[in-house]
Design a protein around this motif. Structure first.
Motif, PDB file in Angstrom:
ATOM      1  N   LEU A  77       0.808  -1.214   0.000  1.00 19.62           N
ATOM      2  CA  LEU A  77       0.000   0.000   0.000  1.00 19.62           C
ATOM      3  C   LEU A  77       0.843   1.266   0.000  1.00 19.62           C
ATOM      4  CD1 LEU A  77      -2.665  -1.166   2.592  1.00 19.62           C
ATOM      5  CD2 LEU A  77      -2.831  -1.205   0.102  1.00 19.62           C
ATOM      6  N   GLY A  78       2.089   1.180   0.461  1.00 20.06           N
ATOM      7  CA  GLY A  78       2.974   2.336   0.443  1.00 20.06           C
ATOM      8  C   GLY A  78       2.575   3.393   1.451  1.00 20.06           C
ATOM      9  N   GLY A  79       2.778   4.648   1.067  1.00 20.74           N
ATOM     10  CA  GLY A  79       2.469   5.739   1.978  1.00 20.74           C
ATOM     11  C   GLY A  79       2.159   7.010   1.218  1.00 20.74           C
ATOM     12  N   SER A  80       1.850   8.063   1.970  1.00 21.24           N
ATOM     13  CA  SER A  80       1.539   9.346   1.344  1.00 21.24           C
ATOM     14  C   SER A  80       2.019  10.481   2.240  1.00 21.24           C
ATOM     15  CB  SER A  80       0.047   9.469   1.063  1.00 21.24           C
ATOM     16  OG  SER A  80      -0.683   9.425   2.268  1.00 21.24           O
ATOM     17  N   GLN A  81       2.111  11.643   1.638  1.00 18.75           N
ATOM     18  CA  GLN A  81       2.532  12.832   2.353  1.00 18.75           C
ATOM     19  C   GLN A  81       1.943  14.045   1.643  1.00 18.75           C
ATOM     20  OE1 GLN A  81       6.762  13.592   2.254  1.00 18.75           O
ATOM     21  NE2 GLN A  81       6.681  14.763   4.149  1.00 18.75           N
ATOM     22  N   THR A  82       1.510  15.040   2.418  1.00 20.78           N
ATOM     23  CA  THR A  82       0.979  16.277   1.843  1.00 20.78           C
ATOM     24  C   THR A  82       2.059  17.352   1.925  1.00 20.78           C
ATOM     25  OG1 THR A  82      -1.251  15.678   2.500  1.00 20.78           O
ATOM     26  CG2 THR A  82      -0.862  17.993   1.957  1.00 20.78           C
ATOM     27  N   VAL A  83       2.379  17.943   0.755  1.00 18.35           N
ATOM     28  CA  VAL A  83       3.375  19.007   0.675  1.00 18.35           C
ATOM     29  C   VAL A  83       2.726  20.196  -0.028  1.00 18.35           C
ATOM     30  CG1 VAL A  83       5.632  19.673  -0.237  1.00 18.35           C
ATOM     31  CG2 VAL A  83       5.263  17.337   0.581  1.00 18.35           C
ATOM     32  N   ASP A  84       2.718  21.340   0.648  1.00 19.60           N
ATOM     33  CA  ASP A  84       2.132  22.572   0.097  1.00 19.60           C
ATOM     34  C   ASP A  84       0.705  22.353  -0.405  1.00 19.60           C
ATOM     35  OD1 ASP A  84       4.474  24.002   0.641  1.00 19.60           O
ATOM     36  OD2 ASP A  84       5.345  23.479  -1.314  1.00 19.60           O
ATOM     37  N   GLY A  85      -0.070  21.598   0.351  1.00 21.61           N
ATOM     38  CA  GLY A  85      -1.464  21.366   0.011  1.00 21.61           C
ATOM     39  C   GLY A  85      -1.699  20.286  -1.032  1.00 21.61           C
ATOM     40  N   GLU A  86      -0.640  19.697  -1.581  1.00 21.93           N
ATOM     41  CA  GLU A  86      -0.805  18.643  -2.593  1.00 21.93           C
ATOM     42  C   GLU A  86      -0.377  17.303  -1.990  1.00 21.93           C
ATOM     43  OE1 GLU A  86      -0.086  17.817  -7.293  1.00 21.93           O
ATOM     44  OE2 GLU A  86       0.913  19.514  -6.371  1.00 21.93           O
ATOM     45  N   LYS A  87      -1.241  16.280  -2.194  1.00 24.46           N
ATOM     46  CA  LYS A  87      -0.977  14.966  -1.625  1.00 24.46           C
ATOM     47  C   LYS A  87      -0.176  14.130  -2.619  1.00 24.46           C
ATOM     48  CE  LYS A  87      -3.174  10.997   0.500  1.00 24.46           C
ATOM     49  NZ  LYS A  87      -4.426  10.408   0.951  1.00 24.46           N
ATOM     50  N   TYR A  88       0.948  13.579  -2.132  1.00 24.45           N
ATOM     51  CA  TYR A  88       1.794  12.678  -2.912  1.00 24.45           C
ATOM     52  C   TYR A  88       1.683  11.289  -2.292  1.00 24.45           C
ATOM     53  CZ  TYR A  88       3.893  16.874  -4.860  1.00 24.45           C
ATOM     54  OH  TYR A  88       4.090  18.065  -5.502  1.00 24.45           O
ATOM     55  N   SER A  89       1.512  10.274  -3.135  1.00 25.26           N
ATOM     56  CA  SER A  89       1.431   8.905  -2.626  1.00 25.26           C
ATOM     57  C   SER A  89       2.261   7.974  -3.494  1.00 25.26           C
ATOM     58  CB  SER A  89      -0.017   8.427  -2.558  1.00 25.26           C
ATOM     59  OG  SER A  89      -0.588   8.397  -3.836  1.00 25.26           O
ATOM     60  N   VAL A  90       2.700   6.901  -2.877  1.00 27.41           N
ATOM     61  CA  VAL A  90       3.549   5.910  -3.542  1.00 27.41           C
ATOM     62  C   VAL A  90       3.071   4.526  -3.116  1.00 27.41           C
ATOM     63  CG1 VAL A  90       5.912   5.058  -3.790  1.00 27.41           C
ATOM     64  CG2 VAL A  90       5.516   7.490  -3.458  1.00 27.41           C
ATOM     65  N   HIS A  91       3.005   3.590  -4.049  1.00 28.15           N
ATOM     66  CA  HIS A  91       2.739   2.187  -3.725  1.00 28.15           C
ATOM     67  C   HIS A  91       3.592   1.303  -4.628  1.00 28.15           C
ATOM     68  CE1 HIS A  91      -0.133   2.875  -7.043  1.00 28.15           C
ATOM     69  NE2 HIS A  91       0.089   1.603  -7.317  1.00 28.15           N
ATOM     70  N   THR A  92       3.688   0.025  -4.273  1.00 27.36           N
ATOM     71  CA  THR A  92       4.600  -0.891  -4.966  1.00 27.36           C
ATOM     72  C   THR A  92       3.917  -2.213  -5.284  1.00 27.36           C
ATOM     73  OG1 THR A  92       6.485   0.065  -3.803  1.00 27.36           O
ATOM     74  CG2 THR A  92       6.802  -2.110  -4.757  1.00 27.36           C
ATOM     75  N   VAL A  93       4.241  -2.748  -6.446  1.00 24.83           N
ATOM     76  CA  VAL A  93       3.865  -4.102  -6.835  1.00 24.83           C
ATOM     77  C   VAL A  93       5.160  -4.873  -7.091  1.00 24.83           C
ATOM     78  CG1 VAL A  93       2.734  -5.546  -8.567  1.00 24.83           C
ATOM     79  CG2 VAL A  93       1.681  -3.393  -7.858  1.00 24.83           C
ATOM     80  N   MET A  94       5.258  -6.055  -6.508  1.00 21.64           N
ATOM     81  CA  MET A  94       6.413  -6.924  -6.738  1.00 21.64           C
ATOM     82  C   MET A  94       5.913  -8.275  -7.233  1.00 21.64           C
ATOM     83  SD  MET A  94       8.673  -6.197  -3.291  1.00 21.64           S
ATOM     84  CE  MET A  94       9.687  -7.628  -3.565  1.00 21.64           C
TER      85      MET A  94
END
Length: 184
Positions: A77-94
């Motif tokens: 599922l990865g994770g997410s972070q909000t920077v300057d009001g914009e949400k960034y998210s990352v996930h992985t498939v292996m």
């Protein structure tokens, strides 16, 4: 008269050999396994967002005279972070292949193994995805409960050739999963 002890010893050996309990295998020395997996991984990068985190997946494989070969797939599922009001998210498939060897002690199977495959990291907003080779040496412990089994695996995830602004590097993480499955 000397033959009587020899005949008794031979008969005892036949009786004892026939009374030793052994696993019954419908396919002979071949075991087929299917398992569901759940677990997690540490952050392989120095970035603020862990592309692994909690994951779900499965595996299937075959053992022949102790040698194990299989396929494995995980979605983290990865994770997410909000920077300057914009949400960034990352996930992985292996997804990849596993090769190992089974050491059996009664109902316990210890399997050192090596996984190799594709590590796909996807990020948003619209940064796309990146593919990378992964190597995952580890060990799996399984407890047999008849045809069912439960177990856990602990692995070192190695990501060679990760591209960055300064060139390429190798990143590592630790993964740990619980498993439940069936053996045919």
């Amino acid at each position: 008269m000397k033959r009587i002890p020899l005949v008794v010893a031979a008969a005892a050996a036949v009786v004892l050999t026939g009374s030793v309990a052994r696993d019954a295998h419908a396919l002979g020395p071949i075991d087929l396994e299917l398992a569901a997996k759940a677990g997690g991984g540490t952050n392989p990068s120095s970035g603020p967002i862990n592309p692994l985190g909690v994951g779900l997946g499965g595996r299937g494989g075959v053992s022949f005279f102790g040698i194990y070969a299989g396929v494995d797939a995980m979605y983290y599922l990865g994770g997410s972070q909000t920077v300057d009001g914009e949400k960034y998210s990352v996930h992985t498939v292996m997804y990849g292949l596993d090769l190992g060897y089974n050491f059996k002690i009664a109902i316990l199977t210890i399997r050192p193994l090596l996984g190799i495959g594709n590590f796909v990291v996807s990020s948003s907003p619209s940064s796309g995805s990146e593919n990378n080779l992964y190597l995952e040496p580890g060990v799996t412990a399984l407890v047999s409960l008849g045809t069912l089994f439960v177990g856990a695996d602990a692995n070192l995830l190695v990501l060679p050739g990760i591209k960055s602004d300064t060139g390429t590097s190798t990143q590592t993480a630790f993964t740990l999963h619980g498993q439940v499955g069936v053996r045919f």
